[in-house]
Design a protein around this motif. Structure first.
Motif, PDB file in Angstrom:
ATOM      1  N   THR A 104       0.860  -1.194   0.000  1.00 46.87           N
ATOM      2  CA  THR A 104       0.000   0.000   0.000  1.00 46.87           C
ATOM      3  C   THR A 104       0.894   1.241   0.000  1.00 46.87           C
ATOM      4  OG1 THR A 104      -0.075   0.291   2.401  1.00 46.87           O
ATOM      5  CG2 THR A 104      -1.753  -1.160   1.464  1.00 46.87           C
ATOM      6  N   GLY A 105       0.283   2.368  -0.307  1.00 41.40           N
ATOM      7  CA  GLY A 105       1.008   3.637  -0.236  1.00 41.40           C
ATOM      8  C   GLY A 105       1.412   3.945   1.192  1.00 41.40           C
ATOM      9  N   TYR A 106       0.549   3.581   2.105  1.00 45.68           N
ATOM     10  CA  TYR A 106       0.866   3.795   3.525  1.00 45.68           C
ATOM     11  C   TYR A 106       2.163   3.076   3.871  1.00 45.68           C
ATOM     12  CZ  TYR A 106      -0.061   4.395   8.489  1.00 45.68           C
ATOM     13  OH  TYR A 106       0.021   4.763   9.800  1.00 45.68           O
ATOM     14  N   ALA A 108       4.468   2.028   1.766  1.00 46.67           N
ATOM     15  CA  ALA A 108       5.599   2.562   0.992  1.00 46.67           C
ATOM     16  C   ALA A 108       6.200   3.758   1.730  1.00 46.67           C
ATOM     17  CB  ALA A 108       5.132   2.972  -0.405  1.00 46.67           C
ATOM     18  N   ASN A 109       5.338   4.641   2.203  1.00 46.77           N
ATOM     19  CA  ASN A 109       5.862   5.819   2.899  1.00 46.77           C
ATOM     20  C   ASN A 109       6.573   5.454   4.196  1.00 46.77           C
ATOM     21  OD1 ASN A 109       5.186   7.703   0.972  1.00 46.77           O
ATOM     22  ND2 ASN A 109       3.133   8.053   1.804  1.00 46.77           N
ATOM     23  N   LEU A 110       5.991   4.540   4.955  1.00 41.30           N
ATOM     24  CA  LEU A 110       6.674   4.093   6.184  1.00 41.30           C
ATOM     25  C   LEU A 110       8.032   3.497   5.838  1.00 41.30           C
ATOM     26  CD1 LEU A 110       4.126   2.216   8.481  1.00 41.30           C
ATOM     27  CD2 LEU A 110       4.598   4.645   8.327  1.00 41.30           C
ATOM     28  N   ASN A 129       0.590  17.304   4.733  1.00 42.05           N
ATOM     29  CA  ASN A 129       0.951  16.000   4.159  1.00 42.05           C
ATOM     30  C   ASN A 129       0.060  14.879   4.675  1.00 42.05           C
ATOM     31  OD1 ASN A 129       3.073  16.822   2.571  1.00 42.05           O
ATOM     32  ND2 ASN A 129       4.680  16.097   3.949  1.00 42.05           N
ATOM     33  N   HIS A 130      -0.007  13.828   3.878  1.00 42.63           N
ATOM     34  CA  HIS A 130      -0.762  12.638   4.252  1.00 42.63           C
ATOM     35  C   HIS A 130      -0.223  12.020   5.551  1.00 42.63           C
ATOM     36  CE1 HIS A 130      -2.236   8.428   3.798  1.00 42.63           C
ATOM     37  NE2 HIS A 130      -3.275   9.054   3.288  1.00 42.63           N
ATOM     38  N   ALA A 131      -1.126  11.430   6.332  1.00 45.60           N
ATOM     39  CA  ALA A 131      -0.779  10.856   7.639  1.00 45.60           C
ATOM     40  C   ALA A 131       0.358   9.841   7.538  1.00 45.60           C
ATOM     41  CB  ALA A 131      -2.018  10.196   8.249  1.00 45.60           C
ATOM     42  N   SER A 132       0.436   9.116   6.432  1.00 46.60           N
ATOM     43  CA  SER A 132       1.456   8.066   6.331  1.00 46.60           C
ATOM     44  C   SER A 132       2.866   8.657   6.266  1.00 46.60           C
ATOM     45  CB  SER A 132       1.200   7.195   5.099  1.00 46.60           C
ATOM     46  OG  SER A 132       1.142   7.979   3.930  1.00 46.60           O
ATOM     47  N   LEU A 133       3.005   9.862   5.743  1.00 46.50           N
ATOM     48  CA  LEU A 133       4.326  10.507   5.699  1.00 46.50           C
ATOM     49  C   LEU A 133       4.745  10.922   7.112  1.00 46.50           C
ATOM     50  CD1 LEU A 133       3.782  12.656   2.491  1.00 46.50           C
ATOM     51  CD2 LEU A 133       5.305  10.696   2.718  1.00 46.50           C
ATOM     52  N   ALA A 203       0.330  10.342  -4.844  1.00 45.77           N
ATOM     53  CA  ALA A 203      -0.806   9.420  -4.804  1.00 45.77           C
ATOM     54  C   ALA A 203      -1.977   9.898  -5.670  1.00 45.77           C
ATOM     55  CB  ALA A 203      -1.263   9.232  -3.357  1.00 45.77           C
ATOM     56  N   HIS A 204      -2.240  11.206  -5.646  1.00 45.10           N
ATOM     57  CA  HIS A 204      -3.398  11.723  -6.388  1.00 45.10           C
ATOM     58  C   HIS A 204      -3.022  12.370  -7.714  1.00 45.10           C
ATOM     59  CE1 HIS A 204      -6.143  11.060  -2.993  1.00 45.10           C
ATOM     60  NE2 HIS A 204      -5.099  11.376  -2.259  1.00 45.10           N
ATOM     61  N   GLY A 205      -1.736  12.344  -8.053  1.00 42.90           N
ATOM     62  CA  GLY A 205      -1.311  12.966  -9.310  1.00 42.90           C
ATOM     63  C   GLY A 205      -1.068  11.952 -10.415  1.00 42.90           C
ATOM     64  N   GLY A 239      -4.029   2.359  -5.998  1.00 43.69           N
ATOM     65  CA  GLY A 239      -5.411   2.272  -5.516  1.00 43.69           C
ATOM     66  C   GLY A 239      -6.259   3.486  -5.842  1.00 43.69           C
ATOM     67  N   LYS A 240      -5.674   4.495  -6.457  1.00 42.31           N
ATOM     68  CA  LYS A 240      -6.444   5.699  -6.768  1.00 42.31           C
ATOM     69  C   LYS A 240      -6.714   5.747  -8.277  1.00 42.31           C
ATOM     70  CE  LYS A 240      -5.490   7.397  -2.345  1.00 42.31           C
ATOM     71  NZ  LYS A 240      -4.513   7.883  -1.380  1.00 42.31           N
ATOM     72  N   ALA A 241      -6.021   6.605  -9.026  1.00 38.28           N
ATOM     73  CA  ALA A 241      -6.374   6.718 -10.449  1.00 38.28           C
ATOM     74  C   ALA A 241      -6.238   5.386 -11.187  1.00 38.28           C
ATOM     75  CB  ALA A 241      -5.502   7.770 -11.118  1.00 38.28           C
ATOM     76  N   PHE A 245      -4.942  -1.737  -6.518  1.00 37.94           N
ATOM     77  CA  PHE A 245      -4.502  -1.799  -5.127  1.00 37.94           C
ATOM     78  C   PHE A 245      -2.995  -1.996  -5.106  1.00 37.94           C
ATOM     79  CE2 PHE A 245      -3.624  -3.998  -1.124  1.00 37.94           C
ATOM     80  CZ  PHE A 245      -4.333  -3.208  -0.232  1.00 37.94           C
ATOM     81  N   GLY A 246      -2.338  -1.353  -4.169  1.00 42.81           N
ATOM     82  CA  GLY A 246      -0.887  -1.470  -4.073  1.00 42.81           C
ATOM     83  C   GLY A 246      -0.257  -0.110  -4.278  1.00 42.81           C
ATOM     84  N   ALA A 247       1.062  -0.074  -4.289  1.00 48.40           N
ATOM     85  CA  ALA A 247       1.762   1.204  -4.420  1.00 48.40           C
ATOM     86  C   ALA A 247       3.176   0.935  -4.892  1.00 48.40           C
ATOM     87  CB  ALA A 247       1.781   1.941  -3.085  1.00 48.40           C
TER      88      ALA A 247
HETATM   89  C1  LIG Z   1      -4.082   7.569  -0.179  1.00 49.56           C
HETATM   90  C2  LIG Z   1      -2.753   8.141   0.080  1.00 49.56           C
HETATM   91  C3  LIG Z   1      -1.717   7.335   0.537  1.00 49.56           C
HETATM   92  C4  LIG Z   1      -1.924   5.907   0.918  1.00 49.56           C
HETATM   93  O1  LIG Z   1      -1.996   5.101  -0.204  1.00 49.56           O
HETATM   94  P1  LIG Z   1      -2.707   3.675  -0.050  1.00 49.56           P
HETATM   95  O2  LIG Z   1      -2.226   2.915  -1.225  1.00 49.56           O
HETATM   96  O3  LIG Z   1      -4.168   3.953  -0.054  1.00 49.56           O
HETATM   97  O4  LIG Z   1      -2.236   3.111   1.248  1.00 49.56           O
HETATM   98  C5  LIG Z   1      -0.475   7.894   0.672  1.00 49.56           C
HETATM   99  N1  LIG Z   1      -0.263   9.200   0.407  1.00 49.56           N
HETATM  100  C6  LIG Z   1      -1.252  10.014  -0.019  1.00 49.56           C
HETATM  101  C7  LIG Z   1      -0.948  11.428  -0.309  1.00 49.56           C
HETATM  102  C8  LIG Z   1      -2.528   9.497  -0.182  1.00 49.56           C
HETATM  103  O5  LIG Z   1      -3.505  10.300  -0.568  1.00 49.56           O
END
Ligand SMILES: *Cc1c(COP(=O)(O)O)cnc(C)c1O
Length: 394
Positions: A104-106, A108-110, A129-133, A203-205, A239-241, A245-247
């Motif tokens: 997940t992106g979460y 990846a950032n961790l 910034n996103h909580a995961s960062l 993530a959103h770009g 998991g977005k555009a 699922f995944g990152a």
């Molecule tokens: C959604 C999001 C994430 C987490 O990505 P997941 O693949 O959903 O875990 C990380 N960073 C930003 C900016 C996000 O919006």
């Protein structure tokens, strides 16, 4: 330890208690939620790929061929050729030497921040910034210094007043609750001038911005080697555009090799199901080869913004499919969301702590699967929003 009953009662009292809605069937612009079909403006399925027939077929075929579970972590024997093919395609798409898949992106950032930073280093992070960062920074034990949103002067000052061994600047590319863009050229110049490293969470770009969907960097005019030099660490989610699922992390071969050795959230977890990687590869091909999806999405955004402007709604400075309508207090955001729901829509209210105190909002998002008429229906209803006058910010 937290006293559960009291804590939950407090959340309910403050209007901050959250409940999950029940989705049946595929994600889309007309999902069946809690037993009723609604016109939804809140998913991150920006290109309408989450239930695309070619993506579903790729998943189905790969599962029939490759099974479901990967059975192990990547470093034991779970690294499948479907993962490898997706990593290569992502690297090529983004013009980087290599890419590395994370669950997940979460994660990846961790994993990236924890692997690259430690005591003695500092992490400079945009306050929105996103909580995961933020969590990655805390896990790394480096010194975390947050600068006000997009405030590059403050960032420059923080870097000037530091005795840290190494400095990592981390930013969202598109801010997930506001839809605005990080000031990439200024951040890159500051990183370059101070010897800091710039890490971008796009993530959103990715898939959405830039003529080819390469994201915030392409949108800001950074291509190829120049993009790699400005932003050596690029994070994206699938998991977005991309609708799956995944990152992934994309960067130099050296960076990726190092992460394979040291990123704990990569090493100590089961590899993604290979069929998911196959589905993501199909989605990536569509995102890359069907620019008309981005063009249509951009027209929807323009249509919404023009209509909202005519209605006198306060818009944020967002060129992306994330268009927040700031309500201010939690009660107003919830009332707006309920009003929309009573009229057949689904737009979730976003409350603290996801957004700052006093900045509760409707987070309206668009998808390439929306039609012009959907936007017009939304605007007609927003025109009747109770107390729609924007409040003073607190
Ligand atoms: C959604 C999001 C994430 C987490 O990505 P997941 O693949 O959903 O875990 C990380 N960073 C930003 C900016 C996000 O919006």
């Amino acid at each position: 330890m937290i006293e559960l009953a009291a804590e939950l009662a407090g959340l309910r009292q403050a209007g901050l208690h959250r409940q999950r809605r029940l989705l049946a069937g595929p994600q889309g612009v007309r999902p069946r939620i809690d037993g009723r079909e609604r016109l939804a403006f809140c998913s991150n399925d920006y290109l309408g790929l989450a239930a695309h027939p070619a993506v579903i077929e790729a998943l189905r075929e790969s599962a029939a061929r490759d099974g479901v579970g990967s059975g192990a972590s990547h470093l034991i024997n779970g690294h499948h050729q479907a993962h490898e093919a997706l990593e290569e395609a992502l690297a090529t798409f983004l013009g980087r030497e290599r890419a590395l898949l994370f669950s997940t992106g979460y994660m990846a950032n961790l994993g990236v921040i924890q692997a690259l930073c430690g005591r003695g280093d500092q992490i400079l992070a945009d306050r929105l910034n996103h909580a995961s960062l933020l969590d990655g920074a805390q896990l790394s034990q480096a010194r975390l210094r947050r600068y006000p949103h997009a405030d590059t002067e403050r960032l420059r000052a923080l870097l000037g007043s530091s005795r840290a061994e190494g400095s990592l600047i981390v930013t969202d590319g598109v801010f997930s609750m506001d839809g605005d863009l990080a000031p990439i050229p200024a951040l890159a110049a500051i990183a370059n001038a101070t010897g800091a490293v710039l890490m971008l969470d796009d993530a959103h770009g990715i898939g959405v911005l830039g003529a080819n969907g390469r994201g915030t960097l392409e949108h800001a005019g950074f291509h190829g080697d120049e993009a790699q030099a400005a932003v050596p660490i690029l994070i994206g989610t699938l998991g977005k555009a991309l609708g799956t699922f995944g990152a992934f992390v994309a960067g130099s071969a050296e960076l990726i090799n190092f992460l394979i050795q040291r990123a704990r959230s990569y090493i100590y977890t089961t590899a993604l199901p290979p069929a998911l990687a196959s589905a993501s590869l199909a989605a990536l091909r569509i995102a890359a080869h069907e620019p008309e999806r981005r063009d249509h999405l951009q027209r929807l955004i323009n249509r919404f913004r023009a209509g909202a402007h005519t209605l006198g709604l306060a818009l944020a400075d967002s060129p992306t499919p994330i268009q927040p309508l700031i309500a201010g207090d939690v009660d107003t955001a919830l009332r707006w969301s309920r009003f929309l729901e009573d009229n057949g829509f689904l737009v979730t209210a976003i409350r603290p702590p996801t957004v700052p105190q006093g900045a509760a909002r409707l987070r309206i998002t668009f998808s390439a699967s929306h039609a012009d008429a959907d936007i017009d229906r939304l605007l007609d209803t927003l025109a009747k929003l109770p107390n729609s006058a924007p409040k003073e910010s607190q």
